[in-house]
Design a protein around this motif. Structure first.
Motif, PDB file in Angstrom:
ATOM      1  N   TYR A  53     107.296 -16.544  43.284  1.00 27.58           N
ATOM      2  CA  TYR A  53     106.779 -15.111  43.088  1.00 27.58           C
ATOM      3  C   TYR A  53     107.572 -14.151  43.710  1.00 27.58           C
ATOM      4  N   SER A  54     108.378 -14.366  44.683  1.00 30.78           N
ATOM      5  CA  SER A  54     109.305 -13.094  45.212  1.00 30.78           C
ATOM      6  C   SER A  54     110.148 -12.688  44.286  1.00 30.78           C
ATOM      7  N   ALA A  55     110.821 -13.800  43.713  1.00 35.88           N
ATOM      8  CA  ALA A  55     111.777 -13.489  42.815  1.00 35.88           C
ATOM      9  C   ALA A  55     111.495 -12.585  41.618  1.00 35.88           C
ATOM     10  N   VAL A  56     110.404 -13.052  41.254  1.00 35.08           N
ATOM     11  CA  VAL A  56     109.854 -12.484  39.877  1.00 35.08           C
ATOM     12  C   VAL A  56     109.485 -10.897  40.274  1.00 35.08           C
ATOM     13  N   TRP A  57     108.919 -10.632  41.562  1.00 37.90           N
ATOM     14  CA  TRP A  57     108.653  -9.450  41.876  1.00 37.90           C
ATOM     15  C   TRP A  57     109.765  -8.553  42.068  1.00 37.90           C
ATOM     16  N   GLU A  58     110.820  -9.172  42.697  1.00 35.39           N
ATOM     17  CA  GLU A  58     112.055  -8.565  42.869  1.00 35.39           C
ATOM     18  C   GLU A  58     112.958  -7.971  41.586  1.00 35.39           C
ATOM     19  N   ASP A  59     112.564  -8.640  40.699  1.00 32.75           N
ATOM     20  CA  ASP A  59     113.221  -8.339  39.327  1.00 32.75           C
ATOM     21  C   ASP A  59     112.171  -7.413  38.513  1.00 32.75           C
ATOM     22  N   ARG A  60     111.061  -7.286  39.074  1.00 32.26           N
ATOM     23  CA  ARG A  60     109.962  -6.295  38.523  1.00 32.26           C
ATOM     24  C   ARG A  60     109.565  -6.812  36.876  1.00 32.26           C
ATOM     25  N   ARG A  61     109.329  -8.080  36.796  1.00 36.18           N
ATOM     26  CA  ARG A  61     108.929  -8.555  35.424  1.00 36.18           C
ATOM     27  C   ARG A  61     107.247  -8.163  35.207  1.00 36.18           C
ATOM     28  N   ALA A  62     107.203  -8.098  33.768  1.00 34.05           N
ATOM     29  CA  ALA A  62     105.832  -7.501  33.547  1.00 34.05           C
ATOM     30  C   ALA A  62     105.230  -8.305  32.649  1.00 34.05           C
ATOM     31  N   SER A  63     105.734  -9.511  32.206  1.00 36.44           N
ATOM     32  CA  SER A  63     105.033 -10.488  31.174  1.00 36.44           C
ATOM     33  C   SER A  63     105.791 -11.534  31.650  1.00 36.44           C
ATOM     34  N   CYS A  64     104.873 -12.677  32.233  1.00 37.21           N
ATOM     35  CA  CYS A  64     105.136 -14.000  32.460  1.00 37.21           C
ATOM     36  C   CYS A  64     104.419 -14.969  32.196  1.00 37.21           C
ATOM     37  N   THR A  65     104.722 -16.299  31.985  1.00 41.38           N
ATOM     38  CA  THR A  65     103.806 -17.583  32.035  1.00 41.38           C
ATOM     39  C   THR A  65     103.945 -18.352  33.214  1.00 41.38           C
ATOM     40  N   ALA A  66     103.020 -19.284  33.451  1.00 39.61           N
ATOM     41  CA  ALA A  66     103.032 -19.997  34.483  1.00 39.61           C
ATOM     42  C   ALA A  66     103.055 -21.494  34.069  1.00 39.61           C
ATOM     43  N   THR A  67     103.935 -22.482  34.554  1.00 37.74           N
ATOM     44  CA  THR A  67     103.949 -23.538  34.252  1.00 37.74           C
ATOM     45  C   THR A  67     103.813 -24.551  35.332  1.00 37.74           C
ATOM     46  N   ARG A  68     102.970 -25.381  35.506  1.00 33.61           N
ATOM     47  CA  ARG A  68     102.756 -26.201  36.613  1.00 33.61           C
ATOM     48  C   ARG A  68     103.997 -27.084  36.735  1.00 33.61           C
TER      49      ARG A  68
END
Length: 160
Positions: free
Chosen positions: A69-84
């Protein structure tokens, strides 16, 4: 060679997710297990569900895959999907978050929303019971999210 690239990307994401933690502690990445074992101790039982995130980069249809999550937050992404990627059972925190969402979000949806920043539930006011339940689930699931305080305040305002 083109058909191998998505497979390699997923394999790298899975391998990296085993090494890196994701979204369930009060730290920046909430899915890091809270219990640790001494080196050499046998591991038994189930592991919490972990995720990889595929996020739009804002450049056409381009996406990028993340394992924390922290890597996504750092790049400030606003549209993501999660894959187990790994894990066989929800952690206590994950289960509590799904219960708090009270049917308004699955674990996978909470994980995807936890990854984004500046969009969706993190940026919108809480105006309905549905939005309040979703916010409660996110607050339980993502205590380290950079916009946690803003969402907690929005939920408190709704509940009056």
């Amino acid at each position: 060679m083109r058909s191998i690239r998505p497979v390699l990307t997923l394999a790298l994401a899975v391998a990296a997710s085993v090494l890196l933690s994701a979204c369930t502690s009060a730290e920046a990445d909430p899915e890091e297990p809270s219990n640790t074992r001494a080196a050499g101790a046998a591991v038994t039982g189930t592991a919490p569900v972990m995720f990889a995130f595929t996020c739009r980069t804002g450049k056409g249809d381009a996406t990028e895959t993340y394992t924390t999550y922290s890597a996504v937050w750092e790049d400030r992404r606003a549209s993501c999907t999660a894959t187990r990627t790994t894990g066989s059972a929800m952690s206590d925190q994950q289960a509590d978050a799904v219960r708090a969402a009270d049917g308004t979000a699955t674990l996978d949806e909470l994980a995807a929303w936890c990854a984004v920043r500046g969009a969706g539930p993190w940026a919108e006011p809480v105006r309905t019971a549905h939005a309040a339940q979703r916010a409660a689930g996110l607050l339980a699931y993502c205590p380290g999210h950079p916009e946690h305080d803003r969402l907690r305040e929005a939920l408190a305002t709704y509940r009056g």
